[in-house]
Motif scaffolding. Sequence first.
Motif, PDB file in Angstrom:
ATOM      1  N   GLY A 190      13.725  39.455 -37.633  1.00  0.00           N
ATOM      2  CA  GLY A 190      14.391  40.574 -38.287  1.00  0.00           C
ATOM      3  C   GLY A 190      13.874  41.928 -37.863  1.00  0.00           C
ATOM      4  N   ALA A 191      12.775  41.971 -37.102  1.00  0.00           N
ATOM      5  CA  ALA A 191      12.240  43.243 -36.633  1.00  0.00           C
ATOM      6  C   ALA A 191      13.199  43.847 -35.611  1.00  0.00           C
ATOM      7  N   GLN A 192      13.419  45.139 -35.710  1.00  0.00           N
ATOM      8  CA  GLN A 192      14.279  45.825 -34.753  1.00  0.00           C
ATOM      9  C   GLN A 192      13.400  46.593 -33.774  1.00  0.00           C
ATOM     10  N   LEU A 193      13.652  46.355 -32.498  1.00  0.00           N
ATOM     11  CA  LEU A 193      12.847  46.952 -31.438  1.00  0.00           C
ATOM     12  C   LEU A 193      13.736  47.709 -30.476  1.00  0.00           C
ATOM     13  N   LEU A 194      13.163  48.709 -29.827  1.00  0.00           N
ATOM     14  CA  LEU A 194      13.834  49.404 -28.736  1.00  0.00           C
ATOM     15  C   LEU A 194      13.245  48.868 -27.438  1.00  0.00           C
ATOM     16  N   VAL A 195      14.097  48.333 -26.580  1.00  0.00           N
ATOM     17  CA  VAL A 195      13.656  47.758 -25.312  1.00  0.00           C
ATOM     18  C   VAL A 195      14.597  48.197 -24.200  1.00  0.00           C
ATOM     19  N   SER A 196      14.202  47.941 -22.969  1.00  0.00           N
ATOM     20  CA  SER A 196      15.072  48.256 -21.839  1.00  0.00           C
ATOM     21  C   SER A 196      16.254  47.285 -21.836  1.00  0.00           C
ATOM     22  N   PRO A 197      17.400  47.682 -21.279  1.00  0.00           N
ATOM     23  CA  PRO A 197      18.583  46.812 -21.291  1.00  0.00           C
ATOM     24  C   PRO A 197      18.356  45.455 -20.621  1.00  0.00           C
ATOM     25  N   ASP A 198      17.633  45.415 -19.504  1.00  0.00           N
ATOM     26  CA  ASP A 198      17.405  44.129 -18.840  1.00  0.00           C
ATOM     27  C   ASP A 198      16.475  43.231 -19.659  1.00  0.00           C
ATOM     28  N   TYR A 199      15.497  43.821 -20.358  1.00  0.00           N
ATOM     29  CA  TYR A 199      14.605  43.040 -21.214  1.00  0.00           C
ATOM     30  C   TYR A 199      15.372  42.526 -22.427  1.00  0.00           C
ATOM     31  N   ALA A 200      16.295  43.325 -22.962  1.00  0.00           N
ATOM     32  CA  ALA A 200      17.132  42.884 -24.080  1.00  0.00           C
ATOM     33  C   ALA A 200      17.966  41.677 -23.662  1.00  0.00           C
ATOM     34  N   GLN A 201      18.505  41.702 -22.456  1.00  0.00           N
ATOM     35  CA  GLN A 201      19.304  40.585 -21.964  1.00  0.00           C
ATOM     36  C   GLN A 201      18.440  39.329 -21.838  1.00  0.00           C
ATOM     37  N   ARG A 202      17.211  39.473 -21.349  1.00  0.00           N
ATOM     38  CA  ARG A 202      16.307  38.325 -21.233  1.00  0.00           C
ATOM     39  C   ARG A 202      15.953  37.770 -22.608  1.00  0.00           C
ATOM     40  N   LEU A 203      15.679  38.660 -23.583  1.00  0.00           N
ATOM     41  CA  LEU A 203      15.350  38.204 -24.934  1.00  0.00           C
ATOM     42  C   LEU A 203      16.515  37.450 -25.559  1.00  0.00           C
ATOM     43  N   ARG A 204      17.730  37.958 -25.360  1.00  0.00           N
ATOM     44  CA  ARG A 204      18.906  37.287 -25.912  1.00  0.00           C
ATOM     45  C   ARG A 204      19.133  35.937 -25.231  1.00  0.00           C
ATOM     46  N   GLY A 205      18.949  35.899 -23.921  1.00  0.00           N
ATOM     47  CA  GLY A 205      19.166  34.658 -23.173  1.00  0.00           C
ATOM     48  C   GLY A 205      18.163  33.575 -23.549  1.00  0.00           C
ATOM     49  N   GLN A 206      16.934  33.973 -23.922  1.00  0.00           N
ATOM     50  CA  GLN A 206      15.914  33.005 -24.300  1.00  0.00           C
ATOM     51  C   GLN A 206      15.933  32.683 -25.788  1.00  0.00           C
ATOM     52  N   GLY A 207      16.827  33.353 -26.537  1.00  0.00           N
ATOM     53  CA  GLY A 207      16.975  33.063 -27.955  1.00  0.00           C
ATOM     54  C   GLY A 207      16.064  33.827 -28.878  1.00  0.00           C
ATOM     55  N   TYR A 208      15.301  34.791 -28.362  1.00  0.00           N
ATOM     56  CA  TYR A 208      14.403  35.561 -29.220  1.00  0.00           C
ATOM     57  C   TYR A 208      15.115  36.681 -29.951  1.00  0.00           C
ATOM     58  N   ALA A 209      16.209  37.179 -29.420  1.00  0.00           N
ATOM     59  CA  ALA A 209      16.957  38.271 -30.045  1.00  0.00           C
ATOM     60  C   ALA A 209      18.337  37.762 -30.435  1.00  0.00           C
ATOM     61  N   THR A 210      18.887  38.337 -31.494  1.00  0.00           N
ATOM     62  CA  THR A 210      20.205  37.933 -31.945  1.00  0.00           C
ATOM     63  C   THR A 210      21.263  38.440 -30.974  1.00  0.00           C
ATOM     64  N   GLN A 211      22.350  37.688 -30.855  1.00  0.00           N
ATOM     65  CA  GLN A 211      23.465  38.101 -29.996  1.00  0.00           C
ATOM     66  C   GLN A 211      24.278  39.147 -30.736  1.00  0.00           C
ATOM     67  N   VAL A 212      24.781  40.123 -30.024  1.00  0.00           N
ATOM     68  CA  VAL A 212      25.558  41.185 -30.651  1.00  0.00           C
ATOM     69  C   VAL A 212      27.029  40.985 -30.372  1.00  0.00           C
TER      70      VAL A 212
END
Length: 93
Positions: A71-93
Amino acid sequence: MATNPTTKKAAADAAVEESAEAVPATAPARPARKAAPDPDVVGPELPAGVEPVAVTLAHHHTIDGIGYSPGAQLLVSPDYAQRLRGQGYATQV
């Protein structure tokens, strides 16, 4: 016939004393995790001219030694956000 005036037991005791002095009494303590900082860009640095992307974590994740809970909201670079989403650590938007 010649005899040895020293006993082996004394030599063994001296070796035990020497090894006891060389071993530290306690193991070093594991460093504590840092608390999550104020909102800031985390992870890999942003390329020049790129805006950070906000992501919401779906699972516990540690970035640069700092633990973030779900539930923590973080500011990250766009490519890192894509990696986090692909690995399941970040929610899909």
